[in-house]
Design a protein around this motif. Structure first.
Motif, PDB file in Angstrom:
ATOM      1  N   PRO A  10      32.916  -3.033  -0.795  1.00  0.00           N
ATOM      2  CA  PRO A  10      31.788  -2.712   0.081  1.00  0.00           C
ATOM      3  C   PRO A  10      31.990  -1.373   0.785  1.00  0.00           C
ATOM      4  CG  PRO A  10      33.216  -4.288   1.145  1.00  0.00           C
ATOM      5  CD  PRO A  10      33.786  -4.068  -0.234  1.00  0.00           C
ATOM      6  N   THR A  11      30.889  -0.820   1.262  1.00  0.00           N
ATOM      7  CA  THR A  11      30.933   0.393   2.069  1.00  0.00           C
ATOM      8  C   THR A  11      30.341   0.076   3.442  1.00  0.00           C
ATOM      9  OG1 THR A  11      28.724   1.172   1.475  1.00  0.00           O
ATOM     10  CG2 THR A  11      30.555   1.794   0.003  1.00  0.00           C
ATOM     11  N   ARG A  12      30.463   1.005   4.332  1.00  0.00           N
ATOM     12  CA  ARG A  12      29.921   0.852   5.688  1.00  0.00           C
ATOM     13  C   ARG A  12      28.420   0.558   5.650  1.00  0.00           C
ATOM     14  NH1 ARG A  12      28.894  -0.306  10.313  1.00  0.00           N
ATOM     15  NH2 ARG A  12      29.227   0.949  12.151  1.00  0.00           N
ATOM     16  N   LYS A  13      27.730   1.099   4.660  1.00  0.00           N
ATOM     17  CA  LYS A  13      26.281   0.879   4.533  1.00  0.00           C
ATOM     18  C   LYS A  13      25.945  -0.584   4.245  1.00  0.00           C
ATOM     19  CE  LYS A  13      25.809   4.019   1.406  1.00  0.00           C
ATOM     20  NZ  LYS A  13      25.272   4.897   0.360  1.00  0.00           N
ATOM     21  N   ASP A  14      26.924  -1.375   3.788  1.00  0.00           N
ATOM     22  CA  ASP A  14      26.699  -2.776   3.443  1.00  0.00           C
ATOM     23  C   ASP A  14      26.816  -3.732   4.628  1.00  0.00           C
ATOM     24  OD1 ASP A  14      26.393  -2.451   0.571  1.00  0.00           O
ATOM     25  OD2 ASP A  14      28.559  -2.065   0.504  1.00  0.00           O
ATOM     26  N   VAL A  15      27.254  -3.250   5.787  1.00  0.00           N
ATOM     27  CA  VAL A  15      27.589  -4.134   6.910  1.00  0.00           C
ATOM     28  C   VAL A  15      26.469  -5.110   7.259  1.00  0.00           C
ATOM     29  CG1 VAL A  15      28.021  -4.165   9.407  1.00  0.00           C
ATOM     30  CG2 VAL A  15      29.404  -2.718   7.926  1.00  0.00           C
ATOM     31  N   ALA A  16      25.259  -4.643   7.446  1.00  0.00           N
ATOM     32  CA  ALA A  16      24.163  -5.525   7.861  1.00  0.00           C
ATOM     33  C   ALA A  16      23.867  -6.577   6.791  1.00  0.00           C
ATOM     34  CB  ALA A  16      22.908  -4.713   8.177  1.00  0.00           C
ATOM     35  N   THR A  17      23.893  -6.179   5.535  1.00  0.00           N
ATOM     36  CA  THR A  17      23.604  -7.129   4.454  1.00  0.00           C
ATOM     37  C   THR A  17      24.727  -8.141   4.305  1.00  0.00           C
ATOM     38  OG1 THR A  17      22.373  -5.382   3.346  1.00  0.00           O
ATOM     39  CG2 THR A  17      22.901  -7.322   2.046  1.00  0.00           C
ATOM     40  N   ILE A  18      25.971  -7.703   4.412  1.00  0.00           N
ATOM     41  CA  ILE A  18      27.099  -8.641   4.353  1.00  0.00           C
ATOM     42  C   ILE A  18      26.981  -9.657   5.483  1.00  0.00           C
ATOM     43  CG2 ILE A  18      29.597  -8.913   4.573  1.00  0.00           C
ATOM     44  CD1 ILE A  18      29.895  -6.104   3.353  1.00  0.00           C
ATOM     45  N   ALA A  19      26.677  -9.193   6.679  1.00  0.00           N
ATOM     46  CA  ALA A  19      26.541 -10.092   7.835  1.00  0.00           C
ATOM     47  C   ALA A  19      25.450 -11.127   7.587  1.00  0.00           C
ATOM     48  CB  ALA A  19      26.249  -9.296   9.099  1.00  0.00           C
ATOM     49  N   ARG A  20      24.322 -10.702   7.044  1.00  0.00           N
ATOM     50  CA  ARG A  20      23.219 -11.626   6.762  1.00  0.00           C
ATOM     51  C   ARG A  20      23.640 -12.676   5.734  1.00  0.00           C
ATOM     52  NH1 ARG A  20      20.247 -12.402   2.810  1.00  0.00           N
ATOM     53  NH2 ARG A  20      20.692 -10.440   1.771  1.00  0.00           N
ATOM     54  N   VAL A  21      24.292 -12.241   4.655  1.00  0.00           N
ATOM     55  CA  VAL A  21      24.753 -13.175   3.613  1.00  0.00           C
ATOM     56  C   VAL A  21      25.806 -14.119   4.176  1.00  0.00           C
ATOM     57  CG1 VAL A  21      26.064 -13.303   1.440  1.00  0.00           C
ATOM     58  CG2 VAL A  21      24.128 -11.711   1.667  1.00  0.00           C
ATOM     59  N   HIS A  22      26.713 -13.591   4.983  1.00  0.00           N
ATOM     60  CA  HIS A  22      27.757 -14.402   5.608  1.00  0.00           C
ATOM     61  C   HIS A  22      27.132 -15.518   6.438  1.00  0.00           C
ATOM     62  CE1 HIS A  22      31.890 -14.129   7.870  1.00  0.00           C
ATOM     63  NE2 HIS A  22      31.556 -15.376   7.626  1.00  0.00           N
ATOM     64  N   VAL A  23      26.190 -15.171   7.298  1.00  0.00           N
ATOM     65  CA  VAL A  23      25.557 -16.160   8.178  1.00  0.00           C
ATOM     66  C   VAL A  23      24.706 -17.142   7.371  1.00  0.00           C
ATOM     67  CG1 VAL A  23      23.851 -16.460  10.025  1.00  0.00           C
ATOM     68  CG2 VAL A  23      25.669 -14.736  10.247  1.00  0.00           C
ATOM     69  N   GLU A  24      23.944 -16.648   6.422  1.00  0.00           N
ATOM     70  CA  GLU A  24      23.102 -17.541   5.619  1.00  0.00           C
ATOM     71  C   GLU A  24      23.964 -18.540   4.845  1.00  0.00           C
ATOM     72  OE1 GLU A  24      19.798 -17.255   2.055  1.00  0.00           O
ATOM     73  OE2 GLU A  24      20.031 -15.541   3.390  1.00  0.00           O
ATOM     74  N   SER A  25      25.073 -18.079   4.287  1.00  0.00           N
ATOM     75  CA  SER A  25      25.939 -18.996   3.530  1.00  0.00           C
ATOM     76  C   SER A  25      26.616 -19.998   4.466  1.00  0.00           C
ATOM     77  CB  SER A  25      26.953 -18.227   2.695  1.00  0.00           C
ATOM     78  OG  SER A  25      27.843 -17.518   3.503  1.00  0.00           O
ATOM     79  N   TRP A  26      26.980 -19.575   5.678  1.00  0.00           N
ATOM     80  CA  TRP A  26      27.506 -20.522   6.681  1.00  0.00           C
ATOM     81  C   TRP A  26      26.487 -21.624   6.937  1.00  0.00           C
ATOM     82  CZ3 TRP A  26      29.938 -18.076  11.681  1.00  0.00           C
ATOM     83  CH2 TRP A  26      31.239 -17.663  11.408  1.00  0.00           C
ATOM     84  N   ARG A  27      25.247 -21.218   7.147  1.00  0.00           N
ATOM     85  CA  ARG A  27      24.204 -22.196   7.463  1.00  0.00           C
ATOM     86  C   ARG A  27      23.982 -23.163   6.303  1.00  0.00           C
ATOM     87  NH1 ARG A  27      20.526 -17.673  10.572  1.00  0.00           N
ATOM     88  NH2 ARG A  27      21.574 -17.926  12.608  1.00  0.00           N
TER      89      ARG A  27
END
Length: 168
Positions: A10-27
């Motif tokens: 990943p790159t710094r540009k991916d941070v928001a998308t990674i966070a969204r995927v992380h939270v969605e998969s947690w849920r």
């Protein structure tokens, strides 16, 4: 037409998308195992964005290995491994996290992420939620065996370890 899976750093540009995927998969994964208050916290994505920003930019985490999976150009998973958090324990490495969206379960994203971040020369450990039979079966298929348990923040977890898969 077959979907194309891409695993990359990943790159710094991916941070928001990674966070969204992380939270969605947690849920998707932890609903009923973790408090709804934690999973539904309106600031959870923002907190994960800070976490991923640090993980990708802070030199303290330079030894960590991070990979993301994309399917047809959309980010669908993330994994991170690095030095064992319990130095002196039976493992030298630890899988800190691996999450994929439920829509891609069984399509190889998890296995590809695991391969991208694990050192085959290392004895690796991980904590997995219990009960979480799908994840536990996934780890067993990849050579991990269960052991001790703990309860943290109301969530029971099992410690699983895998010996080195490559010798020499």
């Amino acid at each position: 037409m077959e979907s194309e899976l891409l695993v990359r750093r990943p790159t710094r540009k991916d941070v928001a998308t990674i966070a969204r995927v992380h939270v969605e998969s947690w849920r998707e994964t932890y609903r009923g195992l973790m408090s709804d208050g934690v999973l539904d916290d309106p600031d959870l994505v923002r907190h994960r964005e800070r976490f991923w920003s640090e993980a990708l930019t802070n030199p303290l985490y330079a030894q960590n290995r991070i990979a993301v999976a994309e399917l047809d150009g959309s980010l669908v998973g993330v994994a991170m491994a690095g030095p064992a958090l319990d130095p002196g324990g039976e493992t030298t490495d630890q899988l800190y996290l691996i999450y994929t969206l439920a829509t891609v379960h069984g399509r190889g994203a998890g296995a590809s992420l695991l391969e991208a971040v694990l050192d085959p020369h290392a004895c690796t450990g991980l904590w997995v939620a219990d009960p979480n039979p799908r994840a536990q079966a996934f780890y067993r298929r990849h050579g991990f065996v269960g052991g001790k348990t703990k309860v943290e923040d109301g969530l029971r977890e099992v410690w699983m370890t895998r010996p080195p898969t490559v010798r020499g």
